[in-house]
Design an enzyme around this catalytic site. Sequence first.
Site, short mmCIF file in Angstrom:
data_model
loop_
_atom_site.label_atom_id
_atom_site.label_comp_id
_atom_site.label_asym_id
_atom_site.label_seq_id
_atom_site.Cartn_x
_atom_site.Cartn_y
_atom_site.Cartn_z
N ASP A 1 -1.19 14.95 16.40
CA ASP A 1 -0.02 15.72 17.19
C ASP A 1 -0.70 17.15 17.66
O ASP A 1 -1.44 17.63 16.72
CB ASP A 1 1.21 15.82 16.52
CG ASP A 1 2.10 14.53 16.78
OD1 ASP A 1 2.11 13.86 17.72
OD2 ASP A 1 2.64 14.12 15.47
N GLU B 1 1.34 5.50 0.90
CA GLU B 1 0.83 6.71 1.40
C GLU B 1 1.17 8.14 0.77
O GLU B 1 2.23 8.19 0.31
CB GLU B 1 1.31 6.61 2.80
CG GLU B 1 0.64 7.91 3.75
CD GLU B 1 1.09 7.49 5.02
OE1 GLU B 1 0.77 6.58 5.80
OE2 GLU B 1 1.69 8.65 5.75
N HIS C 1 3.72 -1.11 3.73
CA HIS C 1 3.27 0.35 3.63
C HIS C 1 4.13 1.08 3.29
O HIS C 1 5.10 1.11 4.01
CB HIS C 1 2.30 0.44 4.67
CG HIS C 1 1.57 2.01 4.78
ND1 HIS C 1 0.40 1.86 3.98
CD2 HIS C 1 1.86 3.23 5.22
CE1 HIS C 1 -0.11 3.35 4.16
NE2 HIS C 1 0.80 4.04 4.75
N PHE D 1 13.93 14.21 11.21
CA PHE D 1 12.40 13.75 11.38
C PHE D 1 12.36 12.62 12.66
O PHE D 1 11.68 12.58 13.42
CB PHE D 1 11.64 13.43 10.16
CG PHE D 1 10.22 13.18 10.53
CD1 PHE D 1 9.53 13.93 11.19
CD2 PHE D 1 9.67 11.97 10.28
CE1 PHE D 1 8.12 13.97 11.25
CE2 PHE D 1 8.36 11.81 10.75
CZ PHE D 1 7.47 12.56 10.97
N SER E 1 0.92 -1.07 -0.10
CA SER E 1 -0.15 -0.11 0.07
C SER E 1 1.01 1.26 -0.11
O SER E 1 2.05 1.27 0.33
CB SER E 1 -0.74 0.10 1.29
OG SER E 1 -0.12 -0.21 2.50
P1 FAD Z 1 -2.42 7.00 20.05
O1 FAD Z 1 -2.47 5.64 19.50
O2 FAD Z 1 -3.72 7.37 20.36
O3 FAD Z 1 -1.29 7.10 20.91
C1 FAD Z 1 0.06 6.80 20.75
C2 FAD Z 1 0.69 6.17 22.01
O4 FAD Z 1 0.90 7.37 22.80
C3 FAD Z 1 -0.03 5.17 22.63
O5 FAD Z 1 1.05 3.89 22.74
C4 FAD Z 1 -0.09 5.42 23.93
O6 FAD Z 1 0.47 4.75 24.87
C5 FAD Z 1 0.63 7.10 24.13
N1 FAD Z 1 -0.31 7.89 24.63
C6 FAD Z 1 -1.19 8.55 24.21
N2 FAD Z 1 -1.67 9.26 24.90
C7 FAD Z 1 -1.00 9.50 26.24
C8 FAD Z 1 -1.01 10.24 27.05
N3 FAD Z 1 -2.05 11.04 27.46
N4 FAD Z 1 -0.13 9.77 28.13
C9 FAD Z 1 0.67 8.91 28.06
N5 FAD Z 1 0.96 8.19 26.94
C10 FAD Z 1 0.08 8.39 26.03
N6 FAD Z 1 -0.34 12.41 12.18
C11 FAD Z 1 -1.26 13.43 11.40
O7 FAD Z 1 -1.39 14.48 11.97
N7 FAD Z 1 -1.68 12.95 10.24
C12 FAD Z 1 -1.61 11.61 9.71
O8 FAD Z 1 -1.99 11.51 8.69
C13 FAD Z 1 -0.85 10.79 10.39
N8 FAD Z 1 -0.73 9.53 9.79
C14 FAD Z 1 -0.12 8.69 10.27
C15 FAD Z 1 0.14 7.43 9.90
C16 FAD Z 1 0.77 6.49 10.54
C17 FAD Z 1 1.10 5.07 10.06
C18 FAD Z 1 1.35 6.62 11.73
C19 FAD Z 1 2.29 5.64 12.54
C20 FAD Z 1 1.59 7.92 12.11
C21 FAD Z 1 0.70 8.96 11.55
N9 FAD Z 1 0.56 10.25 12.00
C22 FAD Z 1 -0.10 11.22 11.72
C23 FAD Z 1 1.24 10.80 13.43
C24 FAD Z 1 0.45 10.30 14.73
O9 FAD Z 1 -0.64 11.41 14.73
C25 FAD Z 1 1.19 10.65 15.93
O10 FAD Z 1 2.38 9.80 16.09
C26 FAD Z 1 0.69 11.02 17.19
O11 FAD Z 1 1.59 11.62 18.07
C27 FAD Z 1 -0.30 9.90 17.76
O12 FAD Z 1 -1.16 9.38 17.40
P2 FAD Z 1 -1.81 7.93 17.38
O13 FAD Z 1 -2.96 7.63 16.73
O14 FAD Z 1 -0.60 7.12 17.09
O15 FAD Z 1 -1.76 8.18 18.98
#
Ligand code: FAD
Length: 305
Positions: A113, A21, A273, A223, A19
């Site tokens: 983020d 991105e 991916h 990065f 896939s």
């Molecule tokens: P979550 O899965 O909700 O949390 C990530 C981790 O942080 C968890 O393992 C958890 O243990 C820890 N955590 C979360 N909250 C807390 C807390 N309050 N205290 C302690 N620990 C905590 N970003 C974008 O803006 N746009 C995108 O399109 C995008 N695409 C992405 C695609 C992929 C495949 C990946 C891997 C990342 C992408 N990101 C993107 C980045 C992502 O948004 C960031 O890494 C963000 O910091 C975490 O989002 P998440 O959904 O992984 O968070």
Amino acid sequence: MNQFRFSRRPDIGDKVRVSFEFFPPKTDEMEARLWDTVTRLEPLKPKFVSVTYGAGGSTRERTARTVKRILNETTLTPAAHMTCVDAARHQVDAVIREFADFGVKRFVALRGDPAAGVGTAYRPHPDGYANGAELVGAMKSVGDFDISVSAYPEKHPESPDFATDIDMLKRKVDNGATRAITQFFFDNDLYERYVERARRAGIYIPIVPGVLPVHNFTQVANFSARCGALVPAWLAERFEGLENDPQTHALVASAVAAEQVLDLVERGVGDFHFYTMNRADLVFAVCHMIGIRSHEAEAAGSAAA
Ligand code: FAD
């Protein structure tokens, strides 16, 4: 990982699925480059292509436009990334429904983020979804979507330990995630260890490695430091002195990415991916090396045989 066997395995292409991105373009010039890339990669028949969502949801419209164009003008299946940062639940739900209404069936669900950037403290919107797991649940309550989520082989920088990190992945799976896509990494042992940890925690969805071909080593190193991905010394050595030699840099980058992917194939991985950075060449070359060919190339090959 610097000791890969660089084997030639013509049968691999049958077993490997990919896939790609993309990110939504900001300017007409970037838009043109993205569509050149999409056109070049489309014949490789990826399982899906995903389109990212900007920090703080800042690219909602551009993401939607790009996804619509993929739906309307290509044979590809798009997946829309969505985040829940800085948005109330009803706003996030409205975006999910908007995407669903124009035909989106796949999402990549992310927390996102803070608008101030990676590394600044995350505070959920007071009426919002707190994390990726809650967003997955929100999506599932709107429709039966295919939902990918993030996974972090080196753990997310905010996770105090691997147990907390894996626990979040488990919550996403329990809420309906179909697959996890990893943050990029350069040490395949870290990925393998992470998958073992996840399996031991009862997580059985595919954990698809996210592969980042190194288009620009300096940018990737910067990065990586921000998002907690290790850049091994051997990788830095390979790109040393190539800052002003883009041709050699590209050749080295495709060899490095192919080695990584071939090694993962040897370890039994079948789905990849690719973070394309909206550029086709390196990804196309790596796909070619793992046996993924366009119909045109296959037809030319059999005509020549
Ligand atoms: P979550 O899965 O909700 O949390 C990530 C981790 O942080 C968890 O393992 C958890 O243990 C820890 N955590 C979360 N909250 C807390 C807390 N309050 N205290 C302690 N620990 C905590 N970003 C974008 O803006 N746009 C995108 O399109 C995008 N695409 C992405 C695609 C992929 C495949 C990946 C891997 C990342 C992408 N990101 C993107 C980045 C992502 O948004 C960031 O890494 C963000 O910091 C975490 O989002 P998440 O959904 O992984 O968070």
